[in-house]
Design a protein around this motif. Structure first.
Motif, PDB file in Angstrom:
ATOM      1  N   PHE A  43       0.814  -1.207   0.000  1.00  0.00           N
ATOM      2  CA  PHE A  43       0.000   0.000   0.000  1.00  0.00           C
ATOM      3  C   PHE A  43       0.856   1.269   0.000  1.00  0.00           C
ATOM      4  CE2 PHE A  43      -2.496   3.242   2.235  1.00  0.00           C
ATOM      5  CZ  PHE A  43      -3.638   3.258   1.439  1.00  0.00           C
ATOM      6  N   VAL A  44       1.930   1.241   0.788  1.00  0.00           N
ATOM      7  CA  VAL A  44       2.711   2.460   1.006  1.00  0.00           C
ATOM      8  C   VAL A  44       3.892   2.576   0.050  1.00  0.00           C
ATOM      9  CG1 VAL A  44       4.204   3.619   2.671  1.00  0.00           C
ATOM     10  CG2 VAL A  44       2.061   2.637   3.414  1.00  0.00           C
ATOM     11  N   VAL A  45       4.462   1.444  -0.354  1.00  0.00           N
ATOM     12  CA  VAL A  45       5.671   1.521  -1.166  1.00  0.00           C
ATOM     13  C   VAL A  45       5.432   1.086  -2.618  1.00  0.00           C
ATOM     14  CG1 VAL A  45       8.064   0.771  -1.409  1.00  0.00           C
ATOM     15  CG2 VAL A  45       7.113   1.173   0.863  1.00  0.00           C
ATOM     16  N   LEU A  46       5.016  -0.162  -2.785  1.00  0.00           N
ATOM     17  CA  LEU A  46       5.012  -0.687  -4.159  1.00  0.00           C
ATOM     18  C   LEU A  46       3.985  -0.013  -5.068  1.00  0.00           C
ATOM     19  CD1 LEU A  46       5.746  -4.492  -3.934  1.00  0.00           C
ATOM     20  CD2 LEU A  46       7.242  -2.605  -4.542  1.00  0.00           C
ATOM     21  N   TRP A  47       2.733   0.042  -4.589  1.00  0.00           N
ATOM     22  CA  TRP A  47       1.689   0.595  -5.445  1.00  0.00           C
ATOM     23  C   TRP A  47       1.949   2.056  -5.793  1.00  0.00           C
ATOM     24  CZ3 TRP A  47      -1.197  -0.068  -9.229  1.00  0.00           C
ATOM     25  CH2 TRP A  47      -2.326   0.717  -9.497  1.00  0.00           C
ATOM     26  N   PRO A  48       2.209   2.929  -4.809  1.00  0.00           N
ATOM     27  CA  PRO A  48       2.499   4.320  -5.176  1.00  0.00           C
ATOM     28  C   PRO A  48       3.740   4.454  -6.049  1.00  0.00           C
ATOM     29  CG  PRO A  48       2.338   4.102  -2.787  1.00  0.00           C
ATOM     30  CD  PRO A  48       2.190   2.742  -3.353  1.00  0.00           C
ATOM     31  N   THR A  49       4.726   3.586  -5.855  1.00  0.00           N
ATOM     32  CA  THR A  49       5.916   3.674  -6.700  1.00  0.00           C
ATOM     33  C   THR A  49       5.562   3.357  -8.149  1.00  0.00           C
ATOM     34  OG1 THR A  49       7.306   3.043  -4.849  1.00  0.00           O
ATOM     35  CG2 THR A  49       8.267   2.832  -7.021  1.00  0.00           C
TER      36      THR A  49
ATOM     37  N   ILE C 122       4.154  11.648  -4.293  1.00  0.00           N
ATOM     38  CA  ILE C 122       2.927  12.347  -4.679  1.00  0.00           C
ATOM     39  C   ILE C 122       1.738  11.383  -4.807  1.00  0.00           C
ATOM     40  CG2 ILE C 122       1.857  13.840  -6.408  1.00  0.00           C
ATOM     41  CD1 ILE C 122       3.957  15.228  -4.692  1.00  0.00           C
ATOM     42  N   PRO C 123       1.905  10.233  -5.492  1.00  0.00           N
ATOM     43  CA  PRO C 123       0.767   9.300  -5.524  1.00  0.00           C
ATOM     44  C   PRO C 123       0.294   8.916  -4.120  1.00  0.00           C
ATOM     45  CG  PRO C 123       2.428   8.619  -7.101  1.00  0.00           C
ATOM     46  CD  PRO C 123       3.014   9.764  -6.338  1.00  0.00           C
ATOM     47  N   LEU C 124       1.225   8.700  -3.203  1.00  0.00           N
ATOM     48  CA  LEU C 124       0.827   8.311  -1.854  1.00  0.00           C
ATOM     49  C   LEU C 124       0.121   9.465  -1.150  1.00  0.00           C
ATOM     50  CD1 LEU C 124       0.863   6.057   0.197  1.00  0.00           C
ATOM     51  CD2 LEU C 124       3.041   6.902   1.036  1.00  0.00           C
ATOM     52  N   TYR C 125       0.577  10.670  -1.434  1.00  0.00           N
ATOM     53  CA  TYR C 125      -0.067  11.851  -0.858  1.00  0.00           C
ATOM     54  C   TYR C 125      -1.553  11.880  -1.260  1.00  0.00           C
ATOM     55  CZ  TYR C 125      -0.970  16.775   0.188  1.00  0.00           C
ATOM     56  OH  TYR C 125      -1.484  17.943   0.685  1.00  0.00           O
ATOM     57  N   LEU C 126      -1.807  11.595  -2.522  1.00  0.00           N
ATOM     58  CA  LEU C 126      -3.190  11.612  -3.003  1.00  0.00           C
ATOM     59  C   LEU C 126      -4.011  10.503  -2.340  1.00  0.00           C
ATOM     60  CD1 LEU C 126      -2.529  12.301  -6.796  1.00  0.00           C
ATOM     61  CD2 LEU C 126      -3.067  13.932  -4.985  1.00  0.00           C
ATOM     62  N   THR C 127      -3.381   9.331  -2.158  1.00  0.00           N
ATOM     63  CA  THR C 127      -4.090   8.241  -1.488  1.00  0.00           C
ATOM     64  C   THR C 127      -4.412   8.611  -0.051  1.00  0.00           C
ATOM     65  OG1 THR C 127      -2.735   6.768  -2.818  1.00  0.00           O
ATOM     66  CG2 THR C 127      -4.021   5.763  -1.064  1.00  0.00           C
ATOM     67  N   MET C 128      -3.454   9.193   0.628  1.00  0.00           N
ATOM     68  CA  MET C 128      -3.659   9.600   2.019  1.00  0.00           C
ATOM     69  C   MET C 128      -4.816  10.598   2.111  1.00  0.00           C
ATOM     70  SD  MET C 128      -1.497   8.204   4.167  1.00  0.00           S
ATOM     71  CE  MET C 128       0.065   7.354   4.206  1.00  0.00           C
ATOM     72  N   LEU C 142       1.450   5.198   9.191  1.00  0.00           N
ATOM     73  CA  LEU C 142       1.208   4.272   8.090  1.00  0.00           C
ATOM     74  C   LEU C 142       2.386   4.281   7.114  1.00  0.00           C
ATOM     75  CD1 LEU C 142      -0.764   2.359   6.730  1.00  0.00           C
ATOM     76  CD2 LEU C 142      -1.832   4.316   5.623  1.00  0.00           C
ATOM     77  N   PHE C 143       2.843   5.474   6.783  1.00  0.00           N
ATOM     78  CA  PHE C 143       3.946   5.599   5.838  1.00  0.00           C
ATOM     79  C   PHE C 143       5.209   4.906   6.360  1.00  0.00           C
ATOM     80  CE2 PHE C 143       7.823   7.891   4.630  1.00  0.00           C
ATOM     81  CZ  PHE C 143       7.818   7.649   3.268  1.00  0.00           C
ATOM     82  N   TYR C 144       5.542   5.178   7.623  1.00  0.00           N
ATOM     83  CA  TYR C 144       6.794   4.617   8.150  1.00  0.00           C
ATOM     84  C   TYR C 144       6.714   3.104   8.282  1.00  0.00           C
ATOM     85  CZ  TYR C 144       8.174   9.389   9.112  1.00  0.00           C
ATOM     86  OH  TYR C 144       8.490  10.706   8.975  1.00  0.00           O
ATOM     87  N   VAL C 145       5.553   2.613   8.727  1.00  0.00           N
ATOM     88  CA  VAL C 145       5.448   1.160   8.885  1.00  0.00           C
ATOM     89  C   VAL C 145       5.712   0.494   7.535  1.00  0.00           C
ATOM     90  CG1 VAL C 145       3.919  -0.745   9.445  1.00  0.00           C
ATOM     91  CG2 VAL C 145       3.903   1.288  10.867  1.00  0.00           C
ATOM     92  N   GLY C 146       5.142   1.050   6.484  1.00  0.00           N
ATOM     93  CA  GLY C 146       5.361   0.466   5.159  1.00  0.00           C
ATOM     94  C   GLY C 146       6.777   0.655   4.667  1.00  0.00           C
ATOM     95  N   SER C 147       7.282   1.879   4.792  1.00  0.00           N
ATOM     96  CA  SER C 147       8.561   2.162   4.154  1.00  0.00           C
ATOM     97  C   SER C 147       9.745   1.584   4.933  1.00  0.00           C
ATOM     98  CB  SER C 147       8.734   3.668   3.938  1.00  0.00           C
ATOM     99  OG  SER C 147       8.708   4.328   5.175  1.00  0.00           O
ATOM    100  N   GLN C 148       9.567   1.303   6.212  1.00  0.00           N
ATOM    101  CA  GLN C 148      10.675   0.735   6.990  1.00  0.00           C
ATOM    102  C   GLN C 148      10.639  -0.794   6.997  1.00  0.00           C
ATOM    103  OE1 GLN C 148      13.193   2.600   8.493  1.00  0.00           O
ATOM    104  NE2 GLN C 148      12.261   4.325   7.486  1.00  0.00           N
ATOM    105  N   MET C 149       9.610  -1.382   6.367  1.00  0.00           N
ATOM    106  CA  MET C 149       9.515  -2.845   6.336  1.00  0.00           C
ATOM    107  C   MET C 149      10.771  -3.501   5.746  1.00  0.00           C
ATOM    108  SD  MET C 149       7.281  -4.608   7.740  1.00  0.00           S
ATOM    109  CE  MET C 149       6.676  -3.507   8.977  1.00  0.00           C
TER     110      MET C 149
END
Lengths: 310, 420, 274
Positions: A43-49, C122-128, C142-149
């Motif tokens: 949700f946070v990394v792959l799809w937006p990327t 930017i895409p994630l910004y729009l989703t948020m 939410l962002f950190y949990v995903g990006s630090q995985m």
């Protein structure tokens, strides 16, 4: 590296109904174990990327609802722009310099604080301290130190140096100032990882080498170095990825100046998007950066793996 | 049973999301609150003061947010693009910057303010920077002036007077050196500084003698390379060679340069009047300052200044509280609001009200405004934001001797014609 | 014999101390400038003529640092707890199973280490915005949990491969299910690497500037780096106040590192064998 361990069987080897049942459950549960992490990551990394990559084929300006498909135009523009090439080489140069110096330095520090010196615990804390400072704040601190009339040049003047250098204002020097700040900030990080690797070297092995009368250099090369391989892999990967993506420090130190002399791919990317409104172009730059990071760290990973595997 | 741990995880994730839902009300409270975004720094107190007065008069509450000027355009663009922007926000005049009026108006993000009727009061030279397609999109608040900001106390100590011709400028630099001072302290490390001297020189060299230059450039019949800009860059180079600037000016930050002028180590710096604030911060009590034009020719009568409106506010075309937003915009254009804003920001209002007393440091500049001897900042007429970025980097390269004047101008012409 | 403190050790000690002093000089300058009055005549390298704590008080109040510290604290702690849970659970089967699919999933996660955040920004910004999290600290969590995985799973998986499988076998023979086995047997064994994962994530999250700038902008909420940055703009001429604010902002993480430094190094030590 522990190739053997990786190949250890996953499930217990007993036979029989019970074992088989628990094995089947294990497989189902396995996906549930991975599910939360995978969901958030997708949700946070792959799809937006992926969405971001799609933007690289458009002329979106970041503001309007209009997005026109322009094919590879943005990539063509990048390859036609000499400044992009310059920024790419600069980025690679910074990444390589940081990777080499930070790791050599980090290793020496780790060897130092892993020795019998009495101050080693205090030194570990002190040398790691820069790591925890907010990068933007680091940059501000160094702007203060490296200013033409700042403390560093005060010291040089006091030592009788005429015309002390202009670290951030000289287009030849500024890029080295950026590297210096990065190395200052992250050597402690490399040190801790190497230190961890060193602590994995059993005391007896080092002891035995003393009894053998191995000199310090030979001792390091033949006994300690192989044990450090995993630490080295992590360190190289982290510093090369960090170097290729460098942004905060450059932006707050020099804004990419003077005269573009510290402009990297990331700062170019930022500028394209938020100053020029070229989101499509920016996305294309980011795709190129991704490919570069992937290729370089992929090569490095494979090279180290091969070396460690033997 | 076996899946208890997973259930716990899922529970935590759910809780996090639902908590998020709860706290989703934006701080600032109810929907009648007007969201206003300002630039911060020098404009902060002014916006708060005017906002308070507005609330007192109408009962409409404001929620003012500021991200600081360095990131303003970044966050604003993102928000406007996503439709999450504030109701009323700071807008840069003209078109030279990513948060600029024409850029935003073109994308349909600004509300047409023509109905508020303040347009007729805008000084003709500013109209272009405040309008797009003959519609008015922002309320101008303060004017900015570019000149040399002198530390008069230090000038007296050094026994020097401000130059009124370009030859005198070079002489002034030499005299300052003899007196053990730097003439001008310029903080090149910050990107907005290199452009200040060309902005100060080009009204006299380009835009005054040739008022149609910007239009000719737009239709392709004029270029930077073949204009007074060349002379401006030449003069800039001469000033550098004459030692007008402090040693290592390329690596000096604006703040450090302001400190040098404040403490009297340097006699002056060239910049906008708003810089005075940082200079005064560093100055001992009782130091006096004055802003004067930077001459570009040897005839003092030729001298013109760069003036433009520096701060303006626009209304979000998708504002949630459009009525309140329009009321606030209307209020901003009133003489009371203009005077209050300018006074608090120590600036000059665009609609100068009767009996307004300008800050005495501006005394030498006001006549140029009154006599119509000024031109807007050049960047407000540039078609894209690349030109000002290239302008800054080309100047850094020019003054460190890496490229020639012709190279620098060629870079700017190329940026001017790029599609970006 | 090698445990003796020889003259060589003495020289090494001196060299190391000198290097460390050079390293710490910038920090010394920070503290030194933050503790002095703005018109202190002494050089910034010398000790202040008069020590004052006013700068800290002003930075605290004017920079609104109290509020920012609370926000940063919530974001960092909640994110880190979730990261630990999610990544430890995920790393377990990824490290244990040698099926092709799980290898694929593992490398899928690792690929995240390579992706520049700018692409997704930017895409994630729009989703948020669409899910209504914008302007809240939960968008950051939410962002950190995903990006630090990726990094966290990488560390956990490396460590897990070193944990002998016998423990789990014993537990599973005792009839414990996979979750019970993991939670009661494996997770406690992971404690050293959990310390490492925790502190590295806390540092990364605490120091991030760009995401909170974008996601919280206009909401009146700020995290520490963003508050500091606008503070830099406001007090650009007053280094003493800026530096005082800076010290306040790094203090929590630095303190945590002091407390956890043993664990961090141990965690690395045992986790690096992957």
């Amino acid at each position: 590296m522990s190739q053997m361990q990786e190949r250890l069987p996953a499930a217990p080897l007993q036979r029989g109904a019970k074992a088989r049942k628990s094995r089947r459950q294990g497989v189902g549960a396995m996906w549930l174990f991975v599910l939360p992490a995978a969901a958030v990551y997708l949700f946070v990394v792959l799809w937006p990327t992926l969405q971001g990559m799609a933007l690289s084929f458009t002329d979106w300006d970041g503001l309007s609802a209009v997005k026109n498909f322009v094919g590879f135009d943005n990539f063509a523009l990048i390859f036609a722009d000499p400044e992009s090439f310059a920024a790419t080489w600069r980025t690679i140069l910074i990444a390589v310099v940081i990777t080499v110096v930070q790791n050599v330095f980090g290793l020496l520090l780790a060897l130092g604080v892993n020795s019998r010196i009495k101050s080693k615990y205090a030194l570990r804390v002190a040398l790691f301290a820069p790591v925890v400072i907010i990068p933007v704040a680091t940059a501000y601190t160094w702007r203060f130190i490296l200013a033409p009339t700042g403390p560093l040049n005060d010291v040089l003047s006091a030592l009788g140096v005429q015309n002390p250098p202009d670290y951030l204002g000289d287009s030849q020097l500024a890029i080295w100032a950026v590297c210096l700040v990065m190395i200052w900030q992250y050597s402690g990080y490399s040190m801790v990882i190497f230190l961890a690797g060193l602590q994995g070297v059993p005391e007896e092995i080092i002891e035995a080498s003393y009894l053998d009368g191995a000199g310090p250099v030979r001792r390091f090369w033949s006994i300690i170095r192989p044990e450090l391989a995993p630490a080295l892999t992590i360190n190289l990967m982290l510093s090369i990825i960090g170097g290729l993506r460098i942004f905060d420090q450059v932006w707050a130190l020099t804004n990419g100046g003077p005269g573009n002399s510290t402009m990297t791919i990331s700062t170019q990317l930022y500028q394209a998007a938020f100053r020029f409104g070229e989101f499509g172009y920016r996305a294309a730059l980011a795709v190129i950066l991704t490919l570069m990071v992937a290729v370089i760290s992929g090569i490095q990973y494979l090279a180290l793996r091969r070396q460690n595997g033997n | 049973m076996h899946y208890k741990g997973v259930a716990v995880l899922a529970g935590i994730a759910l809780a996090a999301v639902s908590l998020a839902g709860c706290s989703n009300t934006p701080s600032g409270g109810d929907s009648s609150t007007l969201k206003v975004a300002g630039l911060g720094a020098g404009d902060h107190d002014a916006l708060v003061a005017v906002g308070d007065a507005f609330t007192k008069e109408t009962g409409i509450k404001l929620d003012i947010s500021e991200d600081g000027s360095a990131n303003y355009a970044t966050t604003l663009r993102t928000q406007l693009g996503a439709g999450t922007g504030p109701d009323v926000f700071f807008v840069y005049p003209g078109s030279g910057s990513p948060g600029a009026q024409k850029t935003l108006a073109e994308a349909g993000l600004l509300e047409d303010l023509s109905s508020l009727g303040f347009e007729s009061k805008i000084p003709p030279a500013y109209v272009d920077a405040a309008t797009y397609d003959d519609k008015s999109y922002l309320v101008p608040m303060t004017q900015g002036l570019i000149g040399a900001i002198y530390n008069d106390t230090a000038m007296q100590e050094a026994g020097l007077t401000a130059p009124t011709t370009f030859s005198e400028v070079l002489q002034f630099c030499a005299d300052a050196k003899t007196a053990g001072k730097t003439a001008f302290a310029q903080g090149f490390l910050d990107e907005f500084i290199p452009q200040m001297i060309p902005y100060a020189l080009t009204p006299t060299l380009v835009y005054g003698p040739d008022p149609d230059f910007a239009a000719q450039q737009a239709d392709g019949s004029a270029t930077f390379a073949d204009s007074g800009w060349k002379e401006a860059f030449d003069e800039y180079k001469q000033m550098t060679d004459a030692g007008c600037f402090q040693p290592n000016f390329q690596g000096t930050s604006f703040v450090d340069s302001a400190g040098m002028v404040g403490r009297g180590e340097s006699l002056a710096l060239v910049g906008v009047n708003a810089f005075l604030q940082q200079i005064q911060d560093a100055a001992p009590d009782g130091t006096t300052f004055a802003i004067r034009p930077l001459p570009a020719t040897d005839n003092p009568d030729d001298t013109r200044i760069a003036a433009a409106f520096a701060a303006g506010y626009g209304v979000n075309a998708k504002a949630k509280n459009k009525d309140s937003a329009m009321k606030f915009a209307e209020y901003l254009a009133t003489p009371e609001a203009q005077a209050l804003y300018a006074k608090t920001a120590a600036g000059l209002p665009v609609f100068i009200p009767e009996g307004f007393e300008a800050d005495p440091v501006l005394a030498d500049m006001i006549p140029y405004l009154a006599d119509n001897k000024f031109s807007p900042y050049p960047d407000q007429g540039w078609p894209n934001n690349r030109v000002s970025a290239v302008h800054a980097s080309a100047l850094q390269q020019l003054l460190s001797g890496d490229i020639s004047v012709d190279d620098a101008l060629a870079q700017m012409d190329q940026a001017y014609n790029s599609k970006g | 014999m090698h445990n003796k403190y020889t003259w060589r050790t003495g020289i090494l000690e001196v060299v190391m101390i000198v290097v460390a002093i050079l390293f710490v000089i910038p920090l010394y300058l920070l503290v030194n400038v933050a503790l002095r009055t703005s018109n202190d005549p002494a050089s910034v390298l010398a000790l202040p003529t008069q020590i004052t704590f006013d700068n800290f008080a002003r930075a605290w109040v004017d920079g609104n640092l109290g509020n920012a510290l609370v926000n940063s604290g919530i974001v960092a702690v909640v994110s880190t707890v979730l990261i630990i849970l999610f990544s430890a659970f995920a790393a377990y089967p990824l490290a244990r199973s040698m099926r092709r699919l799980s290898k694929f999933a593992y490398y899928g996660f690792l690929a995240g280490l390579l992706l520049p955040f700018q692409l997704a920004l930017i895409p994630l910004y729009l989703t948020m915005r669409d899910i209504g999290l914008l302007g809240t600290v939960w968008s950051l969590v939410l962002f950190y949990v995903g990006s630090q995985m990726p990094f966290s799973i990488f560390l956990y998986a490396g460590f897990l491969r070193r944990v002998p499988i016998e423990y789990e076998e014993a537990a599973s023979v005792d009839g414990a299910g996979p979750v019970g086995t993991f939670w009661r047997v494996v997770f406690p064994l992971l404690r050293p690497i959990t310390g490492t994962v925790a502190i590295l994530n806390l540092i990364n999250i605490w120091n991030d500037f760009f995401t909170p700038l974008l996601y919280l902008s206009g909401s009146g909420q700020q995290t520490v780096p963003v508050a500091l940055y606008s503070f830099f703009g406001q007090y650009s001429t007053e280094w003493n106040i800026v530096f005082a604010g800076l010290l306040i902002s790094v203090a929590p993480v630095l303190l945590l590192y002091f407390l956890l430094q043993r664990t961090v190094i141990q965690g690395f030590a045992s986790g690096l064998k992957g």
